[in-house]
Design an enzyme around this catalytic site. Structure first.
Site, short mmCIF file in Angstrom:
data_model
loop_
_atom_site.label_atom_id
_atom_site.label_comp_id
_atom_site.label_asym_id
_atom_site.label_seq_id
_atom_site.Cartn_x
_atom_site.Cartn_y
_atom_site.Cartn_z
N SER A 302 0.85 -1.15 0.12
CA SER A 302 -0.04 0.04 -0.10
C SER A 302 0.94 1.25 0.10
O SER A 302 2.08 1.29 0.38
CB SER A 302 -1.11 -0.08 1.26
OG SER A 302 -0.03 0.45 2.21
N ASP A 303 0.38 2.37 -0.28
CA ASP A 303 1.06 3.70 -0.21
C ASP A 303 1.11 3.87 1.42
O ASP A 303 0.32 3.23 1.96
CB ASP A 303 0.61 4.66 -1.13
CG ASP A 303 1.66 5.81 -1.22
OD1 ASP A 303 2.79 5.82 -0.21
OD2 ASP A 303 1.55 6.60 -2.03
N TYR A 304 1.61 4.98 1.63
CA TYR A 304 1.86 5.41 3.32
C TYR A 304 0.23 5.67 3.87
O TYR A 304 -0.38 6.63 3.53
CB TYR A 304 2.39 6.59 3.17
CG TYR A 304 2.97 7.13 4.49
CD1 TYR A 304 4.24 6.84 5.12
CD2 TYR A 304 2.03 7.91 5.43
CE1 TYR A 304 4.74 7.10 6.22
CE2 TYR A 304 2.64 8.20 6.74
CZ TYR A 304 3.84 8.11 6.98
OH TYR A 304 4.41 8.44 8.06
N THR A 305 -0.13 4.69 4.66
CA THR A 305 -1.45 4.79 5.36
C THR A 305 -2.52 4.70 4.38
O THR A 305 -3.76 5.05 4.66
CB THR A 305 -1.74 5.98 6.28
OG1 THR A 305 -1.65 7.32 5.54
CG2 THR A 305 -0.82 6.11 7.30
N GLY A 306 -2.08 4.19 3.17
CA GLY A 306 -3.49 3.98 2.13
C GLY A 306 -4.46 3.24 2.19
O GLY A 306 -5.79 3.46 2.00
#
Ligand code: BGC
Length: 761
Positions: A302-306
Site C-alpha cells: 500500500s502507499d503510506y497509510t493508503g
C-alpha cells in the site's frame, strides 16, 4: 559461495536457520523468476502463527530517520527504536523504510535473527533520483531522452543505497503526468507513453542490476503508484481520478507493464480512487488485471497509510473493514497504518478473510526476501565496515553528465549562448542563484553535502576569472526583498550579460504541491522586468519541477534554459551548457503550454470534430480558447542545440506495411552550424480513421544522434504492425488497416518531414 566468500551453509547455521537448508534449492535466491516459490517458504508459512503472518505484511517507517526522511510524510505512529526492536524480535515487523543508517539496519536485522523463525527484515527507502549523490529529478533526466542514462543513474543510486543495507526502493515513479498543476509530475517521465515505458524499463534495470536481485548491489524496484495517480482531477494531489478503462489501458498502464517486463517484482497501490473504487481496495485493478491478466507474481504494497485512508474515502467503515478490503483486493503489505497487524488475525479467525489469501500474500513477501538473497545472508547489504560506496568520483562525474544532459534550450536569440568563459562580466541574479537546497529537488531524503552545487559555484569554477561574476538574489521565490530590485539593476548595469536564475523552489513541486497557476511567481517576473529594462542581454535559467507557462517571461529574455532541479552537479552541469563545454541536447518530456488555463495540455490529444486550422488567428466555432490556440508554446520533444539542424531526404520505400512486414523509414539530419550538436530525431504517426478516435500525433520512436559541425547522418526507424496497436472497442489491443500520417520531426506539433503510408489488411 556468497560474494563474501562464506558458504550458504555457514550463513544459515550462523543465523540459526539451518533446519531450512535442505529445502532451499541452490541458486534459487539468485534467480529472478518470480514464478517459482522455493519449498522452504511453504514450510515456513506452515510454522507461522497468524500474528507472525500479519507481521510479515506490516511495514513501518523507520524509528531512526534523518529530518528530510521524516518530513517526507505526515507524522503518524511508528514506534520508538525500542518498540521496533521488540517488534522485530516478536516477528511482527516485515521491515522498515527510509532509514539510511547502516548500524540501525544491522541492529534491527540482528533483532529479527533472534525471532522465533528468524525471518529476515527488508529495508526499503524512497531512493528516487540518487542516494547520497543526487541526480537530476526524474522529469529532468527524462528530458535527456536517453534511457541508458537513466539506467546508469539508477544503477549508481542502487549501489550507494544497497551499501547501507537498503534492499528495496520505492521507485521508479512511472505515473504519466499530463496536468502540470500536479506537483508529483517531477518524479516521473512526463506526459508521453513511449518515453514513459522506456524510462520505466531502464530505471528498473538500473536499480536491479544485471546480476540478479540477490546481488548485494541490487535493490528491488517498485514501479508506482498503481494506478492513474497522475490523472487526479484538477491536478490536485490525492484527488479523484475518473478515467475510462480504455485510457487506463492505453495511457496509464503501459509504463507499469514495461517496468514489470523489465523485472520489477513489486508495485505500490496508489492513493487515489479510480472511477469510484480506491486503488488500494480495487480488486479489478490488483487481482483481475495485475495478477490475472498480466501474471504479476510480485508484491503489492500500500502507499503510506493508503489502507487506512479507505475510511476517509468513504469506502471502508473502520480500520478493520479497511484491512479486510485491502487484503481481499490484493494489497499484500500494509505501509504505516498497522492495520494488518491489528486486524488480520481476527479477520481470518472470523472467516471474513480466507487464510489462503493471507498465506498467498505472506508467500509473495517471503519470496521477495528470498530473491533478494536475504534468507541466504540477511546481512548481505549491511556491511558497516566495508569501504564507503558513497559519492565516489565516478558517481559524481555521472551526476555532472546527467545534469548537463537534462538541460533544455528553449530560446537562443542572436546566439547569445554559449557565453564566453572569460573576458565578460556576468551578473547572476535571482533566488536560484545560490540556493543549493533547491538543486536537490523535492524527493531527496539522503543527499550528501551539495553545498557547492548551486549555480554561482558552478559558474565560478568554470570562469577564467571568477571575480567577473557578481551574484544578487534580487527577490525571494514568492516575494520581494528590501532593495532587491535596485541591487539587481545595479549588478546588471555593471555587467555585459545577465543570467537570471528564477523559477520554482524545490517546495513548489513534489507530493502535495499542486499549484493553481504554473507560472514563474510574479515577484520574480517583476525582477526580470526591471533587469531586462537595462537593455543587457538576459539568459534565463529556470529551476522547475513541472511544465511552466512562459508567455510573459519569454519576450524579456534572449535565451532560456530549462534547468529543473539537477542535483549534486547542478551548477557544474549548467555551467557546462552556458559556456558551451557541452551543447544542450535535452528535449521537453512535457509540453509547455502558453497559459496555465490550458492544462491539462499534452501533445497527443484527440483532434475533435472541429479542429482549428489556423491556430494563430481567432476562428469561430473551432477547438481553441478565445485568446489562446489549442497548442503548446513549446511542445513535447522541443529543444534547441548550438548547431543548426535541418531535416531532409525522407524515404519510406513503397509506403506499404504488410501484416508480417516492416516499414523502413530513413531520414537525413544535417548540422549546418558551426558547433557540435546532438539531435533527438522523433518519429510520430497519426491513424487517419479508426474505430476508436486516435490522437493527433503519437511518438513511436526516437534516436539521439551526435553531429559535428557540417556533418550529416542518416537515421533509420522501423515500424511494425504491433507499433500501431490501440485499445479497441472491445478494450483489447487491435490494429486496423488504413492510411497513416508519419512525421520525422524535431518535436511534436511541427511539420518536420511528412509522408503517408498504408497498413494493409
Ligand atoms: C508517497 C510514496 C512514498 C511513500 C513512502 C508516500 O507519501 O506517495 O511515493 O514511496 O510515501 O515515503
Amino acid at each position: 559461495m556468497t560474494p563474501g566468500g562464506i558458504t550458504r551453509r555457514q550463513l544459515l547455521v550462523a543465523t540459526g536457520a539451518a533446519t531450512l537448508l535442505s529445502q532451499l534449492p541452490m541458486g534459487l535466491a539468485l534467480g529472478r523468476d518470480a514464478g517459482k516459490v522455493p519449498a522452504f517458504i511453504d514450510t515456513l508459512i506452515g510454522k507461522m502463527t497468524l500474528q507472525e503472518k500479519a507481521g510479515q505484511l506490516t511495514l513501518f517507517s523507520s524509528a531512526s530517520q534523518n529530518g528530510a526522511a521524516a518530513a517526507a510524510n505526515p507524522v503518524t505512529f511508528t514506534g520508538a527504536v525500542s518498540v521496533q526492536i521488540a517488534a522485530a524480535i516478536a516477528g511482527q515487523l516485515t521491515g522498515v523504510f527510509n532509514s539510511s543508517n547502516v548500524l540501525w539496519h544491522e541492529r534491527l536485522q540482528k533483532a529479527a535473527m533472534q525471532s522465533r523463525l528468524k525471518i529476515p527484515m527488508i529495508f526499503a527507502a524512497d531512493v528516487i533520483h540518487g542516494f547520497t549523490t543526487v541526480f537530476p529529478v526524474p522529469l529532468g533526466e527524462s528530458a535527456s531522452f536517453e534511457p541508458e542514462l537513466a539506467r546508469r543513474t539508477a544503477r549508481a543510486a542502487a549501489m550507494e543505497a544497497a551499501s547501507v543495507g537498503i534492499d528495496w526502493t520505492f521507485a521508479p515513479m512511472v505515473d504519466i503526468a499530463r496536468d502540470a498543476r500536479w506537483g508529483r509530475g517531477v518524479e516521473g517521465s512526463g506526459e508521453d507513453v513511449l518515453l514513459g515505458r522506456r524510462m520505466a524499463a531502464a530505471r528498473v534495470q538500473g536499480f536491479q542490476g544485471e546480476r540478479g536481485l540477490a546481488d548485494p548491489e541490487a535493490v528491488a524496484a517498485c514501479p508506482k503508484h498503481f494506478c492513474a495517480y497522475g490523472a487526479a482531477e484538477g491536478g490536485l494531489d490525492y484527488n479523484t481520478t475518473d478515467v475510462s478503462e480504455r485510457v487506463l489501458r492505453q495511457t496509464y498502464f503501459p509504463p507499469f507493464q514495461a517496468g514489470f517486463e523489465a523485472g520489477a517484482l513489486t508495485t505500490m497501490a496508489a492513493f487515489n480512487e479510480i472511477s469510484g473504487i480506491p486503488a488500494t481496495a480495487n480488486k479489478w485493478l490488483l487481482d483481475d488485471v495485475l495478477r490475472g491478466q498480466w501474471d504479476f507474481r510480485g508484491v503489492v504494497v500500500s502507499d503510506y497509510t493508503g489502507d487506512e485512508e479507505l475510511i476517509a474515502h468513504g469506502f471502508a467503515r473502520d480500520g478493520r473493514d479497511a484491512a479486510r478490503l485491502a487484503i481481499l483486493a490484493g494489497v499484500d503489505m500494509s505501509m504505516q497504518s498497522g492495520l494488518y497487524l491489528k486486524h488480520l488475525p481476527d479477520l481470518v479467525e472470523s472467516g471474513e478473510v480466507p487464510l489462503a489469501v493471507v498465506d498467498a500474500s505472506v508467500r509473495r513477501v517471503l519470496q521477495l526476501k528470498a530473491q533478494l538473497g536475504l534468507f541466504d545472508d540477511p546481512f548481505r547489504r549491511i556491511r558497516p565496515s566495508a569501504p564507503s560506496r558513497q559519492r565516489l568520483p565516478e558517481t559524481l562525474a555521472l551526476a555532472r553528465e546527467a545534469a548537463r544532459k537534462s538541460v533544455v534550450l528553449l530560446k537562443n536569440d542572436n546566439q547569445v549562448l554559449p557565453l564566453r568563459a572569460g573576458g565578460q562580466r556576468i551578473a547572476l541574479i535571482g533566488p536560484l542563484a545560490q540556493d543549493w537546497d533547491s538543486t536537490k529537488g523535492p524527493w531527496t531524503l539522503f543527499g550528501g553535502d551539495d553545498s557547492s552545487s548551486d549555480l554561482a559555484s558552478g559558474l565560478k569554477q568554470a570562469m577564467a576569472d571568477p571575480t567577473q561574476l557578481s551574484v544578487v538574489a534580487g527577490c525571494g521565490y514568492q516575494g520581494p526583498l528590501p532593495g532587491g530590485i535596485e541591487d539587481a539593476v545595479n549588478a546588471a548595469n555593471a555587467a555585459d550579460v545577465v543570467i537570471m536564475a528564477i523559477g520554482e523552489s524545490r517546495d513548489h513541486s513534489g507530493e502535495a504541491r499542486s499549484r493553481t497557476s504554473i507560472t514563474v511567481p510574479q515577484p520574480q517576473l517583476d525582477l526580470l522586468d526591471a533587469v531586462a529594462a537595462t537593455g543587457k542581454p538576459v539568459v534565463v535559467v529556470l529551476g522547475n519541477g513541472r511544465a511552466l507557462a512562459l508567455g510573459e517571461l519569454l519576450p524579456k529574455a534572449q535565451a532560456v534554459l530549462v534547468g529543473w532541479y539537477l542535483g549534486s552537479a547542478s551548477g557544474l552541469g549548467l555551467a557546462d551548457v552556458l559556456f558551451g563545454a557541452y551543447g544542450p541536447s535535452a528535449r521537453l518530456p512535457v509540453s509547455f503550454p502558453r497559459e496555465s488555463g490550458q492544462v491539462p495540455y499534452y501533445y497527443d490529444h484527440k483532434i475533435t470534430g472541429r479542429p482549428d486550422p489556423h491556430p494563430e488567428k481567432l476562428s469561430a466555432f473551432k477547438t481553441r480558447y478565445m485568446t489562446t490556440p489549442n497548442a503548446a508554446l513549446f511542445p513535447f520533444g522541443f529543444g534547441l542545440t548550438y548547431g543548426r539542424i535541418e531535416y531532409g531526404g525522407l524515404d519510406i520505400g513503397d509506403g506499404r506495411l504488410t501484416v508480417e512486414g516492416t516499414l523502413a523509414i530513413r531520414a537525413t539530419v544535417h548540422n549546418r552550424g558551426t558547433r557540435a550538436a546532438e539531435e533527438v530525431v522523433q518519429l510520430y504517426i497519426h491513424d487517419r480513421a479508426a474505430s476508436i478516435t486516435r490522437p493527433v500525433q503519437e511518438l513511436k520512436d526516437f534516436r539521439k544522434v551526435a553531429l559535428a559541425p557540417g556533418a550529416s547522418t542518416q537515421v533509420h526507424f522501423t515500424l511494425r504492425r504491433a507499433d500501431l496497436l490501440f485499445i479497441g472497442q472491445d478494450l483489447k489491443p487491435t490494429v486496423e488497416p488504413g492510411t497513416f500520417d508519419l512525421w520525422v520531426a524535431p518535436s511534436a506539433e511541427v511539420d518536420g518531414l511528412h509522408a503517408t503510408f498504408e497498413l494493409l489488411a
